[in-house]
Scaffold this motif. Structure first.
Motif, short mmCIF file in Angstrom:
data_model
loop_
_atom_site.label_atom_id
_atom_site.label_comp_id
_atom_site.label_asym_id
_atom_site.label_seq_id
_atom_site.Cartn_x
_atom_site.Cartn_y
_atom_site.Cartn_z
N ASP A 136 -11.43 -19.15 15.50
CA ASP A 136 -11.24 -19.44 14.04
C ASP A 136 -12.92 -19.99 13.37
N ASP A 137 -13.98 -19.84 14.42
CA ASP A 137 -15.54 -19.73 13.37
C ASP A 137 -15.79 -18.19 12.97
N ILE A 138 -15.13 -17.26 13.96
CA ILE A 138 -15.51 -16.03 13.25
C ILE A 138 -14.46 -15.12 12.77
N PRO A 139 -14.37 -14.96 12.14
CA PRO A 139 -13.03 -14.17 11.38
C PRO A 139 -13.30 -12.21 11.37
N ASN A 140 -14.39 -12.20 11.62
CA ASN A 140 -15.42 -10.57 11.98
C ASN A 140 -16.47 -10.26 12.26
N ILE A 141 -16.93 -9.20 12.52
CA ILE A 141 -17.70 -8.72 14.07
C ILE A 141 -19.34 -8.84 12.86
N GLU A 142 -18.71 -8.58 11.67
CA GLU A 142 -19.98 -7.77 10.44
C GLU A 142 -20.14 -9.58 10.37
N SER A 143 -19.58 -10.71 10.15
CA SER A 143 -20.17 -11.28 9.26
C SER A 143 -20.53 -12.72 10.55
N TRP A 144 -19.94 -12.68 11.68
CA TRP A 144 -20.41 -13.31 12.90
C TRP A 144 -22.12 -12.79 13.08
N THR A 178 -23.55 -5.11 25.56
CA THR A 178 -23.22 -3.93 25.70
C THR A 178 -21.51 -3.80 25.07
N PHE A 179 -21.04 -3.10 24.82
CA PHE A 179 -19.89 -3.24 24.40
C PHE A 179 -19.15 -1.79 25.36
N SER A 180 -17.82 -2.03 25.03
CA SER A 180 -16.98 -1.07 25.17
C SER A 180 -15.98 -0.45 24.84
N LEU A 181 -15.15 0.53 24.72
CA LEU A 181 -13.78 0.51 23.72
C LEU A 181 -13.17 1.02 24.83
N VAL A 182 -11.66 -0.50 24.18
CA VAL A 182 -10.19 0.10 25.14
C VAL A 182 -9.11 0.13 23.91
N GLY A 183 -8.32 1.42 24.11
CA GLY A 183 -8.34 1.84 22.42
C GLY A 183 -8.86 1.68 20.58
N ASP A 184 -7.62 0.50 20.60
CA ASP A 184 -8.44 -0.15 18.98
C ASP A 184 -9.56 -1.30 19.43
N LYS A 185 -9.76 -1.39 20.40
CA LYS A 185 -9.88 -2.97 21.29
C LYS A 185 -11.85 -1.98 21.51
N ARG A 186 -12.81 -3.24 21.12
CA ARG A 186 -14.38 -3.27 21.81
C ARG A 186 -14.65 -4.22 21.88
N LEU A 187 -14.85 -4.14 23.36
CA LEU A 187 -14.79 -5.42 23.81
C LEU A 187 -16.13 -5.67 24.15
N TRP A 188 -16.73 -6.23 23.66
CA TRP A 188 -18.18 -7.25 23.49
C TRP A 188 -18.71 -8.46 24.50
N VAL A 205 -19.40 -14.07 32.03
CA VAL A 205 -19.53 -13.20 31.10
C VAL A 205 -18.99 -13.45 30.66
N ALA A 206 -19.63 -13.88 29.11
CA ALA A 206 -19.49 -14.12 26.96
C ALA A 206 -18.49 -12.74 27.49
N VAL A 207 -17.23 -12.80 26.96
CA VAL A 207 -16.87 -11.87 26.27
C VAL A 207 -15.78 -12.49 24.74
N GLY A 208 -16.14 -10.50 24.19
CA GLY A 208 -14.68 -11.18 23.31
C GLY A 208 -14.00 -9.61 22.95
N TRP A 209 -13.80 -9.24 22.11
CA TRP A 209 -12.84 -8.29 22.01
C TRP A 209 -12.48 -7.98 20.56
N SER A 210 -12.75 -7.42 19.58
CA SER A 210 -12.57 -6.53 17.98
C SER A 210 -11.28 -5.91 17.85
N SER A 211 -11.45 -5.70 17.01
CA SER A 211 -11.04 -4.15 16.50
C SER A 211 -11.97 -3.55 15.95
N VAL A 212 -10.86 -2.56 16.44
CA VAL A 212 -12.58 -1.13 15.64
C VAL A 212 -11.95 -1.04 14.15
#
Length: 463
Positions: A48-56, A104-114, A20-27
């Motif tokens: 390196d191609d995707i600095p933040n979730i909004e721009s991606w 889908t996503f889940s929250l782990v502390g300040d991380k949002r796992l996608w 499963v394709a997974v990534g995490w971003s800072s909430v």
């Protein structure tokens, strides 16, 4: 929950093994901090191609405000309901191909796992099933062939982004291809190829139709099949064309299905699968249309001569006669009968009799005007309607018919020369009330007079 460096390594190792394709971003910042191997394989993007979730999200969607309009409201809805239901969406990969994914996503502390599940194959299968069902429903309702073919073209273009598709219909009589459907190709391009003769080196479609096999041209500008059409292709901004002959269930050529690309490219296995799907659907649609067309033709035209039959003649006559009454226009009706036709059948056989009737029809059509209507209304009896025709002109046309039929060359299957003549009766009408039956009866009486005078002649019955 904080994730320390030791945990990061272990978690990355674990996530890199999952399909499963997974990534995490800072909430808090929205910065993307990690993507696994499956993510890179699926989308082609590295960290390196995707600095933040909004721009991606904005870059991989065809809608500029996708993150603000779709992603943010979805995240908020999931958080408020405390249930992260999946979002199905279409996203662009780095190579500009499209993937239908379930997010889908889940929250782990300040991380949002996608989590991104590739459901493209399921989506394609569902869309194809819907397209097929829609097409079959349109076929059952006898919808216009162009509308049916457009459904197929749109489905293929949706599955194959940056593609332009066309369906060309084979005209057997003229050995040419006529435009069936190409909704997104430029009009000037469609006009240029509409009616083009098939043959070797006639682009991808003309060659595919000529050879009866698939033609793959990955670079139009360098391929010999397109030597005479490279400028046209440049103006239409197409650089590759893959064309498949559309065959009937009996193996007859029905047309071609083509996928154009705006850049030089070769088809993948999935492209071949898509071409097969489109060609098969188009074959069903075109073959059904041809069957319906033939049934309609048989209902209105004589099967032996190809001329209008009695039903078609009466319908056309009624329309023209009504117009003539209102405008007080002249018209003429002729009855034409083959002299001693039974003797032709007895002396040379019924096959020769059929050939004689076909030759008579062919000769008559070469003499009559475009607006005239000739029909076979009996065994060897023919009726001819001459709209907007005066008495003198009607007699001239009748005499030309008689003389040309008398002088035509006709041979039996055994190469015996057959001589046929016809007798013609002419009835003329200048406005006023009159039914088709009345006019035909007058022309029929004139025909009997013509036969009584020795046959092979023309007789006019005055109004």
């Amino acid at each position: 929950m904080n994730i320390n460096s030791k945990d990061d390594i272990r978690l990355e190792d674990i996530l890199n093994t999952t399909p499963v394709a997974v990534g995490w971003s800072s909430v808090s910042s929205g910065r993307i901090e990690y993507v696994n191997k499956a993510f890179r394989d699926l989308f082609g993007y590295t960290l390196d191609d995707i600095p933040n979730i909004e721009s991606w999200y904005s870059s991989v969607s065809s809608k500029p405000q996708y993150y603000q309009d779709v992603i943010e409201p979805w995240i908020k809805e999931c958080q408020e309901s405390d249930v992260a239901h999946a979002l199905k969406t279409m996203l662009h990969c780095k190579d500009r191909s499209l993937k239908q994914v379930s997010v889908t996503f889940s929250l782990v502390g300040d991380k949002r796992l996608w989590y991104f599940s590739d459901v493209t194959d399921y989506w394609i299968a569902e869309k194809r099933l819907r397209a097929r069902s829609e097409m079959l429903e349109m076929v059952a309702k006898s919808s216009a062939l162009k509308d049916i073919l457009n459904v197929i073209v749109k489905q293929v273009q949706q599955e194959s982004p940056f593609s332009l598709c066309s369906v060309l219909l084979f005209d057997k009589a003229n050995q040419s291809l006529k435009l069936g459907a190409a909704p997104d190709l430029p009009d000037f391009y469609n006009n240029a190829i509409d009616g083009i003769k098939i043959g070797a080196n006639v682009g991808s479609c003309g060659t595919a139709a000529h050879l009866g096999e698939r033609v793959i041209v990955d670079n139009i500008h360098t391929h010999r099949y397109w030597k005479n059409f490279t400028q046209l292709a440049r103006e239409a901004d197409v650089a590759a064309c893959w064309s498949d002959p559309i065959m009937s269930s009996k193996g007859d050529l029905l047309g071609t299905f083509a996928i154009y690309k705006r850049f030089p490219s070769s088809p993948t296995d999935k492209d071949f699968e898509l071409i097969n799907f489109a060609s098969n659907l188009a074959s069903i649609a075109i073959e059904n249309f041809r069957v319906q067309e033939e049934l309609e033709r048989r209902a209105h035209f004589d099967h032996l001569t190809g001329l209008a039959n009695r039903r078609q003649f009466f319908e056309q006559c009624e329309t023209i006669l009504n117009q003539s009454k209102e405008a007080h226009l002249s018209l003429a009706i002729m009855m034409m009968d083959v002299d001693h036709f039974k003797q032709v059948n007895d002396d040379y056989g019924h096959k020769s009799g059929d050939l004689a009737l076909q030759k008579l029809a062919e000769t008559s059509l070469s003499i009559l005007r475009k607006e005239d209507l000739i029909a076979r209304i009996g065994g060897e009896e023919f009726a001819i309607l001459l709209p907007l025709t005066g008495k003198k002109e009607a007699l001239l046309i009748a005499e030309r018919l008689r003389a040309n039929i008398e002088s035509c060359s006709l041979f039996s299957p055994d190469n015996e020369k057959i001589h046929i003549t016809v007798s013609l009766g002419v009835a003329f009408k200048q406005g006023g009330r009159c039914s088709v039956d009345e006019l035909l009866n007058k022309a029929d009486k004139a025909l009997y007079r013509s036969k009584a005078l020795g046959r092979n002649c023309v007789y006019l019955l005055e109004d």
